[in-house]
Design a protein around this motif. Structure first.
Motif, PDB file in Angstrom:
ATOM      1  N   LYS A  31      30.182  14.711-104.388  1.00 47.26           N
ATOM      2  CA  LYS A  31      30.578  15.318-105.658  1.00 47.26           C
ATOM      3  C   LYS A  31      29.464  16.253-106.098  1.00 47.26           C
ATOM      4  O   LYS A  31      28.353  16.234-105.549  1.00 47.26           O
ATOM      5  CB  LYS A  31      30.874  14.253-106.717  1.00 47.26           C
ATOM      6  N   ASP A  32      29.753  17.085-107.082  1.00 43.39           N
ATOM      7  CA  ASP A  32      28.767  18.043-107.581  1.00 43.39           C
ATOM      8  C   ASP A  32      27.464  17.346-107.973  1.00 43.39           C
ATOM      9  O   ASP A  32      27.488  16.235-108.525  1.00 43.39           O
ATOM     10  CB  ASP A  32      29.313  18.791-108.795  1.00 43.39           C
ATOM     11  N   ASP A  33      26.343  18.015-107.687  1.00 43.73           N
ATOM     12  CA  ASP A  33      24.985  17.564-108.032  1.00 43.73           C
ATOM     13  C   ASP A  33      24.527  16.326-107.265  1.00 43.73           C
ATOM     14  O   ASP A  33      23.509  15.731-107.602  1.00 43.73           O
ATOM     15  CB  ASP A  33      24.837  17.325-109.538  1.00 43.73           C
ATOM     16  N   MET A  34      25.245  15.946-106.229  1.00 45.93           N
ATOM     17  CA  MET A  34      24.871  14.782-105.418  1.00 45.93           C
ATOM     18  C   MET A  34      23.919  15.220-104.300  1.00 45.93           C
ATOM     19  O   MET A  34      24.150  16.242-103.659  1.00 45.93           O
ATOM     20  CB  MET A  34      26.140  14.173-104.813  1.00 45.93           C
ATOM     21  N   ARG A  35      22.863  14.456-104.059  1.00 43.83           N
ATOM     22  CA  ARG A  35      21.936  14.743-102.960  1.00 43.83           C
ATOM     23  C   ARG A  35      22.541  14.231-101.663  1.00 43.83           C
ATOM     24  O   ARG A  35      23.069  13.126-101.620  1.00 43.83           O
ATOM     25  CB  ARG A  35      20.592  14.063-103.196  1.00 43.83           C
ATOM     26  N   VAL A  36      22.483  15.059-100.622  1.00 43.63           N
ATOM     27  CA  VAL A  36      22.991  14.668 -99.308  1.00 43.63           C
ATOM     28  C   VAL A  36      21.903  14.851 -98.257  1.00 43.63           C
ATOM     29  O   VAL A  36      21.015  15.691 -98.407  1.00 43.63           O
ATOM     30  CB  VAL A  36      24.249  15.478 -98.897  1.00 43.63           C
ATOM     31  N   LEU A  37      21.980  14.032 -97.236  1.00 40.61           N
ATOM     32  CA  LEU A  37      21.033  14.091 -96.135  1.00 40.61           C
ATOM     33  C   LEU A  37      21.708  14.694 -94.913  1.00 40.61           C
ATOM     34  O   LEU A  37      22.925  14.623 -94.753  1.00 40.61           O
ATOM     35  CB  LEU A  37      20.509  12.689 -95.819  1.00 40.61           C
ATOM     36  N   GLU A  38      20.881  15.231 -94.029  1.00 42.07           N
ATOM     37  CA  GLU A  38      21.355  15.824 -92.799  1.00 42.07           C
ATOM     38  C   GLU A  38      22.255  14.852 -92.037  1.00 42.07           C
ATOM     39  O   GLU A  38      21.919  13.686 -91.880  1.00 42.07           O
ATOM     40  CB  GLU A  38      20.129  16.192 -91.964  1.00 42.07           C
ATOM     41  N   TRP A  39      23.413  15.325 -91.590  1.00 42.51           N
ATOM     42  CA  TRP A  39      24.407  14.605 -90.784  1.00 42.51           C
ATOM     43  C   TRP A  39      25.086  13.452 -91.529  1.00 42.51           C
ATOM     44  O   TRP A  39      25.765  12.636 -90.936  1.00 42.51           O
ATOM     45  CB  TRP A  39      23.843  14.134 -89.447  1.00 42.51           C
ATOM     46  N   GLU A  40      24.936  13.392 -92.842  1.00 40.00           N
ATOM     47  CA  GLU A  40      25.653  12.405 -93.653  1.00 40.00           C
ATOM     48  C   GLU A  40      27.126  12.838 -93.757  1.00 40.00           C
ATOM     49  O   GLU A  40      27.414  14.029 -93.920  1.00 40.00           O
ATOM     50  CB  GLU A  40      25.013  12.374 -95.046  1.00 40.00           C
ATOM     51  N   PRO A  41      28.084  11.911 -93.669  1.00 43.78           N
ATOM     52  CA  PRO A  41      29.500  12.291 -93.795  1.00 43.78           C
ATOM     53  C   PRO A  41      29.796  12.915 -95.160  1.00 43.78           C
ATOM     54  O   PRO A  41      29.368  12.388 -96.190  1.00 43.78           O
ATOM     55  CB  PRO A  41      30.253  10.972 -93.646  1.00 43.78           C
ATOM     56  N   LEU A  42      30.505  14.035 -95.145  1.00 40.43           N
ATOM     57  CA  LEU A  42      30.876  14.723 -96.380  1.00 40.43           C
ATOM     58  C   LEU A  42      32.367  14.615 -96.656  1.00 40.43           C
ATOM     59  O   LEU A  42      32.777  14.396 -97.788  1.00 40.43           O
ATOM     60  CB  LEU A  42      30.481  16.203 -96.301  1.00 40.43           C
ATOM     61  N   PHE A  43      33.177  14.779 -95.608  1.00 37.92           N
ATOM     62  CA  PHE A  43      34.638  14.787 -95.738  1.00 37.92           C
ATOM     63  C   PHE A  43      35.258  14.149 -94.506  1.00 37.92           C
ATOM     64  O   PHE A  43      34.638  14.104 -93.445  1.00 37.92           O
ATOM     65  CB  PHE A  43      35.176  16.231 -95.814  1.00 37.92           C
ATOM     66  N   ILE A  44      36.503  13.711 -94.651  1.00 40.11           N
ATOM     67  CA  ILE A  44      37.343  13.357 -93.505  1.00 40.11           C
ATOM     68  C   ILE A  44      38.611  14.190 -93.622  1.00 40.11           C
ATOM     69  O   ILE A  44      39.240  14.253 -94.688  1.00 40.11           O
ATOM     70  CB  ILE A  44      37.684  11.850 -93.463  1.00 40.11           C
ATOM     71  N   ILE A  45      38.946  14.834 -92.509  1.00 37.36           N
ATOM     72  CA  ILE A  45      40.160  15.654 -92.434  1.00 37.36           C
ATOM     73  C   ILE A  45      41.112  15.027 -91.421  1.00 37.36           C
ATOM     74  O   ILE A  45      40.695  14.637 -90.329  1.00 37.36           O
ATOM     75  CB  ILE A  45      39.821  17.093 -91.981  1.00 37.36           C
ATOM     76  N   ASN A  60      19.828  19.149 -95.453  1.00 32.86           N
ATOM     77  CA  ASN A  60      19.455  18.275 -96.566  1.00 32.86           C
ATOM     78  C   ASN A  60      19.530  19.122 -97.828  1.00 32.86           C
ATOM     79  O   ASN A  60      19.091  20.275 -97.819  1.00 32.86           O
ATOM     80  CB  ASN A  60      18.013  17.771 -96.431  1.00 32.86           C
ATOM     81  N   GLY A  61      20.048  18.568 -98.903  1.00 39.15           N
ATOM     82  CA  GLY A  61      20.093  19.345-100.133  1.00 39.15           C
ATOM     83  C   GLY A  61      20.923  18.682-101.205  1.00 39.15           C
ATOM     84  O   GLY A  61      21.188  17.476-101.157  1.00 39.15           O
ATOM     85  N   VAL A  62      21.345  19.493-102.160  1.00 35.37           N
ATOM     86  CA  VAL A  62      22.140  19.031-103.296  1.00 35.37           C
ATOM     87  C   VAL A  62      23.474  19.778-103.272  1.00 35.37           C
ATOM     88  O   VAL A  62      23.503  21.000-103.098  1.00 35.37           O
ATOM     89  CB  VAL A  62      21.402  19.289-104.626  1.00 35.37           C
ATOM     90  N   ILE A  63      24.554  19.032-103.437  1.00 34.91           N
ATOM     91  CA  ILE A  63      25.882  19.647-103.493  1.00 34.91           C
ATOM     92  C   ILE A  63      25.947  20.499-104.751  1.00 34.91           C
ATOM     93  O   ILE A  63      25.817  20.001-105.862  1.00 34.91           O
ATOM     94  CB  ILE A  63      26.998  18.585-103.515  1.00 34.91           C
TER      95      ILE A  63
END
Length: 93
Positions: A31-45, A60-63
């Protein structure tokens, strides 16, 4: 389930997360403003042929913003999210 590790594309000061295939968004892990790490799951299609693809990126960064929700139809190249990459905030000269 197929794990898709995508390469992002830079747009201004953000990284684009785009859909690799035709399908329907089954799950949104971010979701917005969430910190994510490299290769962390973001979505499933769920693709047109019924297989599941787990989407992850090497950033690595912030959504900054999420542009899809569960149930949305996606096509290849469609922007799903923007990430503000930690490397863009670096003070290294």
């Amino acid at each position: 389930m197929i794990i898709r590790e995508l390469i992002t594309h830079r747009w201004g000061n953000k990284e684009l997360v785009t859909s690799p295939s035709f399908g329907t968004v089954e799950k949104v892990f971010v979701k917005d403003d969430m910190r994510v790490l490299e290769w962390e799951p973001l979505f499933i299609i769920r693709t047109e042929n019924g297989s599941l693809e787990q989407i992850a990126v090497g950033v690595n960064g912030v959504i900054n913003s999420v542009h899809v929700k569960e149930g949305d139809h996606v096509i290849p190249g469609m922007v799903m999210a923007f990430i503000k990459d930690d490397l863009l905030d670096s003070d290294i000269s």
